[in-house]
Design an enzyme around this catalytic site. Structure first.
Site, PDB file in Angstrom:
ATOM      1  N   LYS A  10     -22.028  -3.502 -12.173  1.00 40.97           N
ATOM      2  CA  LYS A  10     -21.373  -4.801 -11.945  1.00 40.97           C
ATOM      3  C   LYS A  10     -22.307  -5.927 -12.331  1.00 40.97           C
ATOM      4  O   LYS A  10     -23.538  -5.776 -12.345  1.00 40.97           O
ATOM      5  CB  LYS A  10     -20.934  -4.964 -10.482  1.00 40.97           C
ATOM      6  N   ALA A  97     -32.881  -0.478  -9.692  1.00 38.44           N
ATOM      7  CA  ALA A  97     -33.407  -1.674  -9.018  1.00 38.44           C
ATOM      8  C   ALA A  97     -33.243  -2.900  -9.901  1.00 38.44           C
ATOM      9  O   ALA A  97     -34.133  -3.726 -10.048  1.00 38.44           O
ATOM     10  CB  ALA A  97     -34.887  -1.491  -8.622  1.00 38.44           C
ATOM     11  N   GLY A  99     -30.235  -5.061  -9.984  1.00 34.86           N
ATOM     12  CA  GLY A  99     -29.244  -6.082  -9.633  1.00 34.86           C
ATOM     13  C   GLY A  99     -27.887  -5.820 -10.254  1.00 34.86           C
ATOM     14  O   GLY A  99     -27.050  -6.717 -10.342  1.00 34.86           O
ATOM     15  N   ASP A 137     -22.455  -3.462  -1.540  1.00 32.44           N
ATOM     16  CA  ASP A 137     -21.851  -3.450  -2.878  1.00 32.44           C
ATOM     17  C   ASP A 137     -21.085  -2.158  -3.169  1.00 32.44           C
ATOM     18  O   ASP A 137     -20.458  -2.040  -4.225  1.00 32.44           O
ATOM     19  CB  ASP A 137     -22.942  -3.585  -3.957  1.00 32.44           C
TER      20      ASP A 137
HETATM   21  O1  C5P Z   1     -25.964  -3.695   2.024  1.00 35.15           O
HETATM   22  P1  C5P Z   1     -27.170  -3.216   1.280  1.00 35.15           P
HETATM   23  O2  C5P Z   1     -27.808  -2.037   1.932  1.00 35.15           O
HETATM   24  O3  C5P Z   1     -26.919  -2.999  -0.159  1.00 35.15           O
HETATM   25  O4  C5P Z   1     -28.204  -4.408   1.356  1.00 35.15           O
HETATM   26  C1  C5P Z   1     -29.543  -4.229   0.990  1.00 35.15           C
HETATM   27  C2  C5P Z   1     -30.349  -5.361   1.602  1.00 35.15           C
HETATM   28  O5  C5P Z   1     -29.997  -6.600   0.985  1.00 35.15           O
HETATM   29  C3  C5P Z   1     -30.114  -5.592   3.084  1.00 35.15           C
HETATM   30  O6  C5P Z   1     -30.959  -4.789   3.849  1.00 35.15           O
HETATM   31  C4  C5P Z   1     -30.451  -7.063   3.226  1.00 35.15           C
HETATM   32  O7  C5P Z   1     -31.850  -7.249   3.261  1.00 35.15           O
HETATM   33  C5  C5P Z   1     -29.972  -7.648   1.924  1.00 35.15           C
HETATM   34  N1  C5P Z   1     -28.598  -8.184   2.009  1.00 35.15           N
HETATM   35  C6  C5P Z   1     -28.375  -9.364   2.704  1.00 35.15           C
HETATM   36  N2  C5P Z   1     -27.115  -9.883   2.784  1.00 35.15           N
HETATM   37  C7  C5P Z   1     -26.081  -9.250   2.172  1.00 35.15           C
HETATM   38  C8  C5P Z   1     -26.282  -8.059   1.456  1.00 35.15           C
HETATM   39  C9  C5P Z   1     -27.563  -7.550   1.392  1.00 35.15           C
HETATM   40  O8  C5P Z   1     -29.300  -9.952   3.264  1.00 35.15           O
HETATM   41  N3  C5P Z   1     -24.863  -9.784   2.256  1.00 35.15           N
END
Ligand code: C5P
Length: 297
Positions: A10, A97, A99, A137
């Site tokens: 994405k 890693a 994005g 995501d």
């Molecule tokens: O949800 P996910 O495990 O992919 O998120 C990875 C990290 O990204 C989280 O631990 C957090 O630090 C950060 N994050 C965030 N706010 C979001 C999504 C992700 O702070 N809405």
């Protein structure tokens, strides 16, 4: 017996980030577009859970239980009272890693593959619920197309897209950790009020019309200053892509992959050539979107 699922990367055409919540996450208005760079995850019956990976970045992919594909298999197996006895092989083409939701894509793909392999027959809503537990995501990787993600990004509203958008993606020389980029966002936001994140009507209109110029004028990423602060060399890549004729340049999600919107397929190839010649990135790929989400092949 095995099942293979193909799953897209994405790009975020808008990523509006709110203040840190008490749980550490951030409320988002996240406009996702699935693009034609894919991983494939194959699930095969095995004596025990095992993950393998092949591809240019395979050495950077964790093969233990921290891999989202492994966690997806465990989550589905636990719900249906069975052992996660499966070999998951990831054919990796999405930057690691980077994005572009590569890890999330593998989680969604493994979930769909195990569901089909084991015949669990979980419904779409149940699969989406497991995806949301795995990561912010992951639901979008299952759904694909284009969608607005709210909450921490996991609450999805599908969006209409009136055409194909042509992109160039530049892979950076190293990765960035998503939590580190959000922490840097918080550091840069210290002492100022962070507005509630909201979707841009201009972004939604440009998507609906299939209008690349409109999208180029409207797209934005609130994580970009944080990614640039941690990885200043990305500014040179963004400038090189603009100089090569991109309509717009931005960091993809938390980065460090940079994304360049082109007017059409021919222009995308020119931007890609210019970026390759610039020597400001590790590798360059062209991809169009929207494309479908995780699909059994
Ligand atoms: O949800 P996910 O495990 O992919 O998120 C990875 C990290 O990204 C989280 O631990 C957090 O630090 C950060 N994050 C965030 N706010 C979001 C999504 C992700 O702070 N809405």
């Amino acid at each position: 017996m095995s099942v293979t699922v193909r799953v897209p990367a994405k790009v975020n055409v808008q990523l509006a980030v709110g203040a840190a919540r008490p749980d550490g996450f951030h409320d988002l208005a996240n406009v996702f577009l699935a693009v034609g760079l894919h991983d494939e995850v194959t699930a095969a019956l095995a004596a025990e859970l095992r993950v393998t990976c092949a591809g240019p970045d395979a050495d950077q992919v964790p093969l233990d239980r921290t891999n989202l594909a492994a966690r997806a298999a465990e989550a589905l197996a636990a719900r249906y009272g069975r052992e996660p006895a499966v070999h998951l092989h990831i054919a990796k083409d999405i930057p690691v890693a980077g994005g572009m939701a590569g890890g999330s894509a593998d989680g969604a793909a493994a979930l769909l593959a195990c569901d089909a392999l084991w015949g669990t027959g979980a419904g779409r809503d149940e699969l989406l619920g497991i995806c949301a537990e795995l990561g912010s995501d992951v639901p979008f990787s299952l759904v694909g197309g284009a969608a607005l993600g709210t909450g921490r990004g996991e609450v999805l509203t599908p969006l209409d897209v009136g055409g194909t958008f042509h992109w160039v993606f530049a892979r950076a020389s190293r990765g960035l950790s998503t939590p580190a980029v959000f922490r840097e966002f918080d550091r840069l936001a210290e002492g100022r009020a962070v507005p509630e994140p909201a979707a841009s009507q201009d972004v939604l209109d440009a998507l609906a019309k299939g209008d690349p110029d409109g999208l180029a004028a409207a797209l934005s990423n609130d994580l970009q200053p944080a990614a640039l602060s941690l990885f200043p060399e990305l500014a040179g890549t963004l400038a090189a892509g603009r100089g090569a004729g991109a309509l717009a340049a931005l960091v993809s999600g938390s980065g460090p992959t940079t994304a360049f919107l082109a007017r059409d397929a021919a222009s995308a190839r020119e931007v890609a050539e210019g970026l390759r010649a610039s020597g400001t990135c590790r590798s360059v790929r062209v991809a169009a979107g929207p494309v479908p989400g995780a699909t059994v092949v």
